[in-house]
Enzyme design. Structure first.
Site, PDB file in Angstrom:
ATOM      1  N   CYS A 118      56.512  46.344  38.271  1.00 46.25           N
ATOM      2  CA  CYS A 118      55.501  46.189  37.206  1.00 46.25           C
ATOM      3  C   CYS A 118      55.789  44.954  36.353  1.00 46.25           C
ATOM      4  O   CYS A 118      55.739  43.847  36.838  1.00 46.25           O
ATOM      5  CB  CYS A 118      55.432  47.425  36.314  1.00 46.25           C
ATOM      6  SG  CYS A 118      55.038  48.903  37.196  1.00 46.25           S
ATOM      7  N   ARG A 135      41.574  44.116  34.117  1.00 42.40           N
ATOM      8  CA  ARG A 135      42.752  44.872  34.506  1.00 42.40           C
ATOM      9  C   ARG A 135      42.599  45.301  35.971  1.00 42.40           C
ATOM     10  O   ARG A 135      41.560  45.823  36.360  1.00 42.40           O
ATOM     11  CB  ARG A 135      42.864  46.083  33.591  1.00 42.40           C
ATOM     12  CG  ARG A 135      44.241  46.621  33.415  1.00 42.40           C
ATOM     13  CD  ARG A 135      44.360  47.454  32.149  1.00 42.40           C
ATOM     14  NE  ARG A 135      45.177  46.765  31.169  1.00 42.40           N
ATOM     15  CZ  ARG A 135      46.505  46.633  31.263  1.00 42.40           C
ATOM     16  NH1 ARG A 135      47.166  47.127  32.291  1.00 42.40           N
ATOM     17  NH2 ARG A 135      47.177  45.989  30.340  1.00 42.40           N
ATOM     18  N   HIS A 152      53.815  51.197  41.151  1.00 39.61           N
ATOM     19  CA  HIS A 152      54.629  52.247  40.565  1.00 39.61           C
ATOM     20  C   HIS A 152      54.053  53.588  41.017  1.00 39.61           C
ATOM     21  O   HIS A 152      53.233  53.631  41.904  1.00 39.61           O
ATOM     22  CB  HIS A 152      54.678  52.106  39.038  1.00 39.61           C
ATOM     23  CG  HIS A 152      53.366  52.321  38.367  1.00 39.61           C
ATOM     24  ND1 HIS A 152      52.523  51.294  38.060  1.00 39.61           N
ATOM     25  CD2 HIS A 152      52.755  53.445  37.958  1.00 39.61           C
ATOM     26  CE1 HIS A 152      51.437  51.781  37.478  1.00 39.61           C
ATOM     27  NE2 HIS A 152      51.547  53.081  37.406  1.00 39.61           N
TER      28      HIS A 152
END
Lengths: 456, 246
Positions: free
Chosen positions: B94, B128, B194
């Site tokens: 990340c 995003r 993740h």
């Protein structure tokens, strides 16, 4: 036009429950807002005594339930979204069901939807209870919600009363922005304070200077009697303060609330420290509204849990306790609560990954399940992400062969009932939609009622 | 008993997506095979010595925490580069992949220098990139799929010295254009995935552990297979999840 729109909304409201799923808790609002975007403001204005809005990561539904029971018992007829539908469509739907005698709204509101709803509803009172790490995929970082709330408070109508949980450092700091805020919190948490921050805790840093906070006592996640040694920012003076807490297993909790009006002994059938906070928030709100304190205490003692929130269901001579667990702070509070139970623990965890659950399921690794594992006799996992849970417990140190993975809700229930002796207590921690799926099956087996009939 | 020395960088600040799950997977998979491990938390102000570790992990954090550690990381950067050159196994997830690169340019145009163990740079995007993701990976002659969840606004572009960790099967990956995910250079792996990453991806976990053990004992290592049936099933579910329309 508004009347036509309202009529359409009411028609959808009448039809939705007949269409089954969702219990018609949001669809009428969606229909109405589509036809008349200002409908929510208009409906809000029609409440003679205004609305109380309640927002938090955890505890919204239970606090709303406490407060509406108190007010209704005191003769203030309230309309409320007790089914937990808390987006704009859901609160609009709740207001559509308003009847002539309803004077006040008691509404739980989603954290992200709150600023817009506050603006349109112009509440008489706003209650901010806690902010924990939750659904990062939807809400983003905790800090971004906090920022939006901070801005919302600056624009709050002058006659809106603000009630804030002082034990949450971020919220307390937001409350301090506004003169006249009312603060509630735990004055004394003897016996229920923890030694160190839980892994999942956010915001244990000072909201003003970012230095690590120190705590007189630490209750849930980052909440407690906090102080910054660096810049001297301190938890505000409490207007409503809990002390003498006695958590009696899964059955009761007793505590005292002190306020300027005196000392009030409270007994509640809702277990766990998180429910002490919920009752305290409702008590503070009702007291500020002017309800008689003996009446408040009596209503609190008679309020039972909302569906899926420490709900007890009896089936085949076993007690199933459903403890909704949709984020690390909530799941950790549930683990604290089930550790209050002294007998063997039959544990079942259910995880779905639909929008209402959060698509990102990584949060289960931030929950301290390890604390309970040595007390667990049987362990079941289920839901769409059952194998993610199986991995969580495997790497958490639970014996692989004892992890039962269920592939459907009916099979899960069958296995739970066949692998536990009669009179067992079975603790189920489901995510939100997993809780609804589970209850559907329990309703199908006539063990409980449908959720939209809850509290009716 | 051979002990693998794991460094967990900034566990108090960079732990937002269940990162401790990755550490559990590393230590438990060693333990199940008869190796031991030590995990050293290295935080702000702590010293990082390149000779002390075989494996170095860094997770994801909130923006404000990532900014907080970035200054401290800059001081550790020479030692971290020397560990990477020495063959230490790295997994940076990340926020970690961004910090492993050469630089990060945020929305206001200001530039944050990274450690530079991966030849890549990241520029804040406008949307995003978020959702389930599956990639096909080929590293050190091993082929496997990797599944996880991505949630990042940074657009990451690889330079010529690093290779992607995998081709994107479903999801976004490093940026909105290249259809690749992550980066590998020497024995450094950076990725946005993740979920946490390792529990559902035992092949990747074992690759990283093989590297760490080889660093520890200076000879080639072949790890025995474990019973991964939970991981295989969770992996399957995640692949089908990623394959669904958003």
């Amino acid at each position: 036009m508004y009347f036509v729109a309202r009529l359409v909304g009411k028609t959808v409201a009448f039809l939705s429950p007949l269409l089954r799923r969702g219990g018609g808790t949001s669809a009428p609002g969606v229909a109405l807002l589509g036809l008349h975007p200002k409908a929510f403001s208009k409906l809000s204005e029609s409440l003679e005594k205004g609305s109380v809005l309640i927002s938090a990561t955890n505890g919204k539904t239970t606090t709303t339930r406490f407060l509406s029971e108190i007010l209704n018992d005191a003769g203030v007829a309230c309309v409320s979204n007790t089914s937990g539908a808390n987006l704009k469509s859901g609160v609009t739907t709740a207001l559509l069901t308003k009847e002539r005698h309803h004077e006040m709204g008691v509404l739980e509101v989603d954290e992200a939807a709150l600023p817009e709803i506050v603006k349109e509803n112009r509440p008489r009172m706003l209650i901010l209870m806690n902010l924990f790490r939750d659904q990062l995929d939807r809400f983003g970082e905790l800090e971004s919600i906090a920022k939006r709330w901070r801005e919302m408070i600056l624009e709050l109508e002058p006659d809106t009363q603000l009630l804030v949980n002082a034990d949450d450092p971020i919220l307390a700091t937001i409350g301090l922005q506004r003169p006249g805020s009312i603060f509630f919190g735990l004055g004394d948490a003897s016996g229920y304070s923890r030694e160190e921050l839980q892994h999942a805790s956010d915001s244990a840093n000072c909201p003003q200077c970012s230095a690590p906070l120190s705590y007189g006592h630490l209750t849930l996640s980052h909440m407690g009697d906090w102080k910054c040694e660096n810049c001297d920012l301190t938890r505000p003076q409490l207007d409503f303060e809990v002390s003498e807490i006695q958590l009696d297993g899964l059955t009761r909790s007793e505590f005292v609330i002190q306020s300027k009006s005196g000392r009030h002994e409270i007994s509640s059938s809702m277990p766990g420290l998180h429910n002490v906070y919920n009752a305290l928030a409702a008590f503070s709100a009702a007291s500020e509204i002017g309800i008689d304190h003996d009446g408040i205490a009596s209503s609190i003692s008679q309020t039972v849990a909302a569906f899926g929130r420490t709900e007890k269901v009896e089936i085949n001579d076993r007690e199933i306790h459903i403890l909704l667990a949709k984020n690390p702070a909530g799941a950790n509070a549930n683990i604290d609560t089930l550790l209050l139970h002294s007998g063997p623990i039959h544990l079942c965890v259910l995880l779905n990954d639909r929008i209402a659950d959060g698509r990102d399921v990584s949060w289960i690794w931030d929950v301290d399940y390890e604390r309970v594992l040595n007390r667990v006799e049987t362990l079941h996992v289920g839901g769409e992400r059952s194998f993610d849970l199986a991995l969580r417990f495997l790497y958490g140190g639970f014996e692989k062969d004892k992890i039962e993975v269920a592939d459907s809700v009916p099979n899960l229930l069958d296995s739970l009932l066949s692998s536990t002796p009669k009179h067992s207590k079975i603790f189920i921690l489901p995510s939100y939609t997993a809780m609804l799926d589970l209850r559907d099956e329990l309703v199908r087996r006539n063990a409980t009622h449908a959720f939209w009939k809850d509290g009716k | 008993m051979t002990e693998v020395r794991i460094c967990h960088l900034y566990p108090n600040h960079m732990n937002i997506y269940g990162d401790r799950g990755n550490i559990s997977v590393l230590t438990k998979r060693l333990q199940w095979r008869g190796y031991s491990s030590s995990v050293t938390n290295v935080g702000i102000g702590d010293k990082f010595s390149p000779d002390d570790f075989d494996l170095c992990y860094l997770g994801g954090g909130q923006d404000k925490d990532q900014n907080l550690i970035a200054f401290d990381l800059a001081e550790k950067a020479p030692a971290i580069r020397s560990a990477a050159d020495d063959g230490v196994s790295f997994l940076w997830v990340c926020g970690g992949i961004q910090l492993a690169g050469k630089r990060y340019v945020d929305a206001s145009g200001s530039e944050l220098l990274g450690v530079g163990i991966l030849d890549l740079e990241t520029i804040a995007g406008t949307e995003r990139l978020i959702g389930d993701i599956a990639i096909r990976s080929s590293v050190d002659g091993r082929e496997f799929t990797v599944v996880g969840y991505e949630n990042h606004i940074g657009q990451t572009y690889l330079g010529s010295d690093s290779r992607p960790l995998g081709e994107v099967l479903h999801g976004y990956g490093n940026n909105s254009f290249d259809q690749v995910e992550g980066a590998v250079q020497q024995r450094v792996i950076g990725t946005y995935l993740h979920g946490p990453l390792l529990p559902k991806n035992p092949d990747l976990a074992d690759l990283i552990l093989t590297w760490a053990l080889e660093h520890r004992i200076s000879e080639s290592v072949s790890l025995e297979k474990l019973d991964d049936n939970f991981a295989v099933n969770a992996h399957k579910r995640a692949v089908s999840r990623a394959g669904l329309k958003r």
